[in-house]
Design a protein around this motif. Structure first.
Motif, PDB file in Angstrom:
ATOM      1  N   UNK A 134       0.830  -1.210   0.000  1.00  0.00           N
ATOM      2  CA  UNK A 134       0.000   0.000   0.000  1.00  0.00           C
ATOM      3  C   UNK A 134       0.859   1.253   0.000  1.00  0.00           C
ATOM      4  N   UNK A 135       1.986   1.210   0.711  1.00  0.00           N
ATOM      5  CA  UNK A 135       2.857   2.382   0.774  1.00  0.00           C
ATOM      6  C   UNK A 135       3.386   2.762  -0.598  1.00  0.00           C
ATOM      7  N   UNK A 136       3.831   1.774  -1.375  1.00  0.00           N
ATOM      8  CA  UNK A 136       4.446   2.077  -2.674  1.00  0.00           C
ATOM      9  C   UNK A 136       3.516   1.754  -3.836  1.00  0.00           C
ATOM     10  N   UNK A 137       2.261   1.407  -3.535  1.00  0.00           N
ATOM     11  CA  UNK A 137       1.248   1.111  -4.552  1.00  0.00           C
ATOM     12  C   UNK A 137       1.748   0.045  -5.518  1.00  0.00           C
ATOM     13  N   UNK A 138       2.160  -1.094  -4.948  1.00  0.00           N
ATOM     14  CA  UNK A 138       2.716  -2.191  -5.744  1.00  0.00           C
ATOM     15  C   UNK A 138       1.725  -3.336  -5.846  1.00  0.00           C
ATOM     16  N   UNK A 139       1.287  -3.646  -7.074  1.00  0.00           N
ATOM     17  CA  UNK A 139       0.392  -4.785  -7.276  1.00  0.00           C
ATOM     18  C   UNK A 139       1.103  -6.097  -6.972  1.00  0.00           C
ATOM     19  N   UNK A 140       2.422  -6.137  -7.230  1.00  0.00           N
ATOM     20  CA  UNK A 140       3.175  -7.363  -6.959  1.00  0.00           C
ATOM     21  C   UNK A 140       3.150  -7.695  -5.471  1.00  0.00           C
ATOM     22  N   UNK A 141       3.397  -6.707  -4.615  1.00  0.00           N
ATOM     23  CA  UNK A 141       3.419  -6.954  -3.174  1.00  0.00           C
ATOM     24  C   UNK A 141       2.012  -7.180  -2.625  1.00  0.00           C
ATOM     25  N   UNK A 142       1.031  -6.519  -3.200  1.00  0.00           N
ATOM     26  CA  UNK A 142      -0.350  -6.793  -2.789  1.00  0.00           C
ATOM     27  C   UNK A 142      -0.724  -8.233  -3.132  1.00  0.00           C
ATOM     28  N   UNK A 143      -0.241  -8.701  -4.285  1.00  0.00           N
ATOM     29  CA  UNK A 143      -0.471 -10.099  -4.669  1.00  0.00           C
ATOM     30  C   UNK A 143       0.244 -11.041  -3.708  1.00  0.00           C
ATOM     31  N   UNK A 144       1.465 -10.679  -3.300  1.00  0.00           N
ATOM     32  CA  UNK A 144       2.199 -11.502  -2.337  1.00  0.00           C
ATOM     33  C   UNK A 144       1.491 -11.537  -0.992  1.00  0.00           C
ATOM     34  N   UNK A 145       0.870 -10.413  -0.609  1.00  0.00           N
ATOM     35  CA  UNK A 145       0.098 -10.381   0.638  1.00  0.00           C
ATOM     36  C   UNK A 145      -1.093 -11.332   0.561  1.00  0.00           C
ATOM     37  N   UNK A 146      -1.787 -11.313  -0.583  1.00  0.00           N
ATOM     38  CA  UNK A 146      -2.919 -12.225  -0.761  1.00  0.00           C
ATOM     39  C   UNK A 146      -2.454 -13.676  -0.764  1.00  0.00           C
ATOM     40  N   UNK A 147      -1.287 -13.923  -1.381  1.00  0.00           N
ATOM     41  CA  UNK A 147      -0.754 -15.286  -1.412  1.00  0.00           C
ATOM     42  C   UNK A 147      -0.394 -15.760  -0.005  1.00  0.00           C
ATOM     43  N   UNK A 148       0.197 -14.887   0.801  1.00  0.00           N
ATOM     44  CA  UNK A 148       0.533 -15.251   2.178  1.00  0.00           C
ATOM     45  C   UNK A 148      -0.725 -15.511   2.999  1.00  0.00           C
ATOM     46  N   UNK A 149      -1.751 -14.709   2.758  1.00  0.00           N
ATOM     47  CA  UNK A 149      -3.024 -14.939   3.454  1.00  0.00           C
ATOM     48  C   UNK A 149      -3.611 -16.296   3.059  1.00  0.00           C
ATOM     49  N   UNK A 150      -3.501 -16.631   1.782  1.00  0.00           N
ATOM     50  CA  UNK A 150      -3.965 -17.943   1.331  1.00  0.00           C
ATOM     51  C   UNK A 150      -3.161 -19.073   1.976  1.00  0.00           C
ATOM     52  N   UNK A 151      -1.859 -18.833   2.160  1.00  0.00           N
ATOM     53  CA  UNK A 151      -1.007 -19.834   2.793  1.00  0.00           C
ATOM     54  C   UNK A 151      -1.435 -20.099   4.233  1.00  0.00           C
ATOM     55  N   UNK A 152      -1.908 -19.043   4.895  1.00  0.00           N
ATOM     56  CA  UNK A 152      -2.404 -19.223   6.267  1.00  0.00           C
ATOM     57  C   UNK A 152      -3.573 -20.207   6.267  1.00  0.00           C
ATOM     58  N   UNK A 153      -4.467 -20.043   5.297  1.00  0.00           N
ATOM     59  CA  UNK A 153      -5.619 -20.949   5.193  1.00  0.00           C
ATOM     60  C   UNK A 153      -5.156 -22.365   4.874  1.00  0.00           C
TER      61      UNK A 153
END
Length: 387
Positions: free
Chosen positions: A157-176
């Motif tokens: 969110x700080x640098x408006x990066x779709x790549x890192x936002x995607x990595x955040x979603x992937x990590x959240x999926x990994x939690x599940x």
């Protein structure tokens, strides 16, 4: 923890729009993800092999694919931070979208391989030997991935990066995923049912879906997706707030990667105004938009007649009829050609994409206008809105 990492590893990180600053943030995120995922992979693969659990092994390879994703993220940020050159005058920002596609391809490949292995385990089940050490490792993995999701999301969110936002979603999926594997491992301690292969298959399908979602998100900006409506509204408000600008249309926003945009639009100015003064005002608008949005801005100046009473009346009439016909319709570049027997109304008619009756729209508009004044004829050029 994230704030501490930023203070320790990023110097002068306030100017978030600068490519070099974005690269430093991306480098921090990629290196952190690479280290954490490699550690989790080693812990899980050893535990999974010792226990003979396909679900744990599948989860381990999910972490390995995430480690590969971190490498691609590092390379993507490095390439996208390269300055503009003669062959790429708008920089290399779209490399970040390509790195997202590469991340997605790795995830899809891992998911396909895990599907194959899990299906084999379903056909030929073997007894697993889950220990409490395995459960502890999985619990640690859940905690680490939860932190990584927050870490990626904040920097993304700080640098408006779709790549890192995607990595955040992937990590959240990994939690599940890991939580499901944890519950499966816990279940196997107290039951003889062989569900390990089924859980591994469920995790693998989840990984495949995550990869497909990333591809869909990365392809859209590469194809030229519509701009954010809030940004469009802010541009409109800023342009029309300037004295001497009476209208705006044909806004186009080209995205060449995060922090790299080209904005073009048409600004309407009174034709009776001194053109040098109007040109100076438009220059001020360009500088303001360029500074605020960190973009290259090009504004075409359209002179319009604001003094002719008959033209104003006819323009108001067209606005009213269009509003009744469909509030989504708009028009610009309005001109009136008066004649002895009829009057031509010439303008560009803007319609949404996939409008149901685009061809018959001008005829229907003319029919409704002639109900008010039979001498009116419409000469309209139909175009689509880019925003």
């Amino acid at each position: 923890m994230t704030s501490l990492f930023i203070r320790l590893f990023i110097k002068n990180g306030e100017n978030l729009q600068e490519p070099e600053t974005r690269f430093r943030y991306g480098k921090l995120a990629g290196a952190t993800g690479l280290s954490a995922n490699l550690l989790l992979f080693l812990m899980k693969i050893l535990s999974g092999l010792l226990a003979g659990s396909m679900a744990v092994i599948a989860d381990a390879f999910n972490n390995l694919s995430d480690a590969g994703s971190s490498v691609v993220t590092l390379v993507g940020f490095k390439l996208s931070s390269r300055p503009a050159d003669s062959q790429h005058p708008f920089g290399h920002g779209r490399m970040e979208y390509l790195s997202t596609l590469a991340v997605a391809a790795l995830i899809m490949a891992a998911g396909f391989e895990l599907c194959t292995s899990s299906f084999e385990k379903i056909l030929h089940p073997t007894q697993t030997a889950i220990s409490w050490i395995t459960l502890v490792i999985l619990a640690i993995s859940i905690a680490v991935k939860l932190w990584m999701a927050c870490f990626y999301r904040r920097i993304g969110r700080m640098i408006e990066s779709d790549t890192l936002k995607a990595s955040a979603a992937d990590s959240r999926n990994d939690v599940v995923c890991t939580s499901v594997v944890f519950l499966s491992a816990l279940f196997s301690l107290f039951s003889d049912w062989q569900i390990d292969g089924y859980v591994g298959l469920a995790v693998a399908l989840f990984v495949l879906w995550s990869g497909f979602s990333l591809i869909r998100e990365a392809v859209s900006p590469l194809l030229g997706q519509a701009p954010d409506p809030q940004m469009v509204q802010e541009i409109r408000e800023r342009v029309l707030a300037h004295e001497g600008v009476v209208g705006m249309h044909d806004l186009i926003i080209h995205n060449y990667g995060p922090g790299r945009m080209v904005i073009s639009l048409h600004a309407e100015v009174p034709c009776e105004e001194d053109m040098m003064r109007s040109h100076d005002r438009i220059d001020c608008v360009e500088r303001e938009l360029s500074s605020h949005f960190h973009a290259n801005v090009c504004i075409h100046m359209d002179p319009v007649d604001t003094q002719n009473e008959r033209s104003r009346e006819l323009k108001t009439m067209v606005e009213q009829v269009l509003s009744q016909l469909d509030p989504r319709l708009s028009f610009h570049d309005f001109r009136v050609v008066l004649g002895e027997t009829h009057t031509n109304l010439i303008f560009d008619l803007v319609v949404p994409f996939q409008y149901p009756d685009e061809r018959g729209l001008a005829s229907e508009l003319e029919r409704r206008l002639q109900q008010r004044d039979p001498t009116l004829y419409v000469v309209a050029t139909v175009e689509h809105s880019f925003s």
